[in-house]
Scaffold this active site. Structure first.
Site, PDB file in Angstrom:
ATOM      1  N   SER A 239       0.807  -1.221   0.000  1.00  0.00           N
ATOM      2  CA  SER A 239       0.000   0.000   0.000  1.00  0.00           C
ATOM      3  C   SER A 239       0.837   1.267   0.000  1.00  0.00           C
ATOM      4  O   SER A 239       0.382   2.314  -0.475  1.00  0.00           O
ATOM      5  CB  SER A 239      -0.932   0.013   1.218  1.00  0.00           C
ATOM      6  OG  SER A 239      -0.191  -0.125   2.421  1.00  0.00           O
TER       7      SER A 239
ATOM      8  N   ASP B  32      -1.358   7.863   9.411  1.00  0.00           N
ATOM      9  CA  ASP B  32      -2.121   6.933  10.239  1.00  0.00           C
ATOM     10  C   ASP B  32      -1.224   6.046  11.096  1.00  0.00           C
ATOM     11  O   ASP B  32      -1.706   5.123  11.747  1.00  0.00           O
ATOM     12  CB  ASP B  32      -3.013   6.056   9.361  1.00  0.00           C
ATOM     13  CG  ASP B  32      -2.204   5.200   8.377  1.00  0.00           C
ATOM     14  OD1 ASP B  32      -0.955   5.332   8.339  1.00  0.00           O
ATOM     15  OD2 ASP B  32      -2.815   4.396   7.638  1.00  0.00           O
TER      16      ASP B  32
ATOM     17  N   HIS C  63       1.176   4.517   6.997  1.00  0.00           N
ATOM     18  CA  HIS C  63       1.294   5.064   5.643  1.00  0.00           C
ATOM     19  C   HIS C  63       1.812   6.494   5.697  1.00  0.00           C
ATOM     20  O   HIS C  63       1.464   7.273   6.590  1.00  0.00           O
ATOM     21  CB  HIS C  63      -0.063   5.005   4.935  1.00  0.00           C
ATOM     22  CG  HIS C  63      -0.609   3.613   4.850  1.00  0.00           C
ATOM     23  ND1 HIS C  63      -1.551   3.136   5.738  1.00  0.00           N
ATOM     24  CD2 HIS C  63      -0.316   2.600   4.002  1.00  0.00           C
ATOM     25  CE1 HIS C  63      -1.823   1.874   5.428  1.00  0.00           C
ATOM     26  NE2 HIS C  63      -1.086   1.529   4.384  1.00  0.00           N
TER      27      HIS C  63
END
Length: 290
Positions: A55, A234, A237
């Site tokens: 991600s 967060d 990330h």
């Protein structure tokens, strides 16, 4: 290496001229002595940088968080094609099921500047705690190293001498408290210490395979200046600041280990518009070749 014909306009010497590279091609459909078409044997294309990861790669074009791949794309404007192959939540075990498609991006044509680049950026999910709520993503560190090696070996064997230059990127650090809060949990399913171990393992694989490596863990942790939390939106990330630090670390490795593929070393694709002769524009594109 860029070569120009005699009498080429001065500006032509400043670009690679991908659109004008076929000055010596035969008619479309003709073949060489080996039976291969001239189009196939001489087809050059822009260099590619393929980004393969989880991600943190998937989000790398984020405008909200000033993604690191967006910055790479900006640095290589009109010089390189950037391909994003990021898969949220993936570990190296699952990445093995996608490496064939990723490798296929290097199959056609020949990169105009000699080599392509493939970044492999996994580990943030592999490093999930085995007894935490993200245990399904966890990959033991020995397997993680073996999986990275298999990804590298596959791409190398798939392309032989034309294989892209592979750059490994270690998993970054994690801010445990922020990540636990984001997940709505009391304790984090990832740890700073665990991410550091996997970063070290990634560096070991790079050394074993003779590859350059971007130590994102150290690059971010050493420059956090007491605000590790601020490098993430967060806890896991990257924020705009974290993305900037990762971009700088990656470009530093390219500059030091692959200087011939650094942005300043690559020519522009096609002639500058000011150098195109409006009365005989085709000659402007034929004036340069590789």
């Amino acid at each position: 290496r860029v070569e120009t014909q005699k009498g080429a306009p001065p500006g032509v010497r400043r670009f690679a001229g991908i659109l004008g590279m076929a000055t010596k091609r035969r008619a479309l459909g003709s073949t060489t002595d080996t039976g291969a078409s001239e189009e196939e044997t001489m087809a050059l294309r822009r260099t590619k940088i393929v980004l393969f990861g989880d991600s943190i790669t998937q989000q790398a074009f984020s405008t909200k968080h000033s993604g690191w791949a967006a910055a790479v794309n900006d640095a290589y404007q009109r010089k390189v094609d950037i391909v994003n192959r990021g898969y949220s939540g993936y570990n190296t075990r699952w990445a093995s099921q996608l490496v064939h498609e990723v490798s296929s991006h290097f199959a056609s044509g020949s990169p105009a500047n000699g080599r392509d680049i493939l970044t492999i950026f996994f580990g943030a999910n592999d490093a999930s705690l085995a007894d935490g709520t993200a245990a399904a993503q966890h990959v033991p560190i020995a397997e993680y190293k073996a999986n990275l090696g298999k990804l590298i070996d596959f791409v190398r064997s798939d392309h032989g001498s034309r294989a892209p230059q592979i750059v490994l990127i270690t998993p970054p650090p994690v801010h445990e408290r922020s990540w636990a809060k984001f997940c709505g949990e009391e304790t984090s399913n990832r740890s700073l210490e665990q991410s550091q171990r996997y970063a070290a393992a990634c560096k070991e694989v790079a050394a074993e395979k003779g590859l350059p490596v971007v130590d994102s863990w150290s690059a971010l942790h050493s420059k956090a200046q007491g605000d590790l939390e601020g490098l993430f939106w967060d806890g896991l990330h990257l924020s705009a600041r974290g993305n900037t630090l990762l971009y700088e670390a990656l470009m530093g490795v390219i500059q030091s280990s692959l200087p011939g593929l650094a942005p300043d070393a690559l020519p522009l694709d096609a002639p500058l518009w000011r150098d195109i002769d409006p009365k005989n524009y085709e000659s402007s594109f034929r004036a340069a070749r590789f």
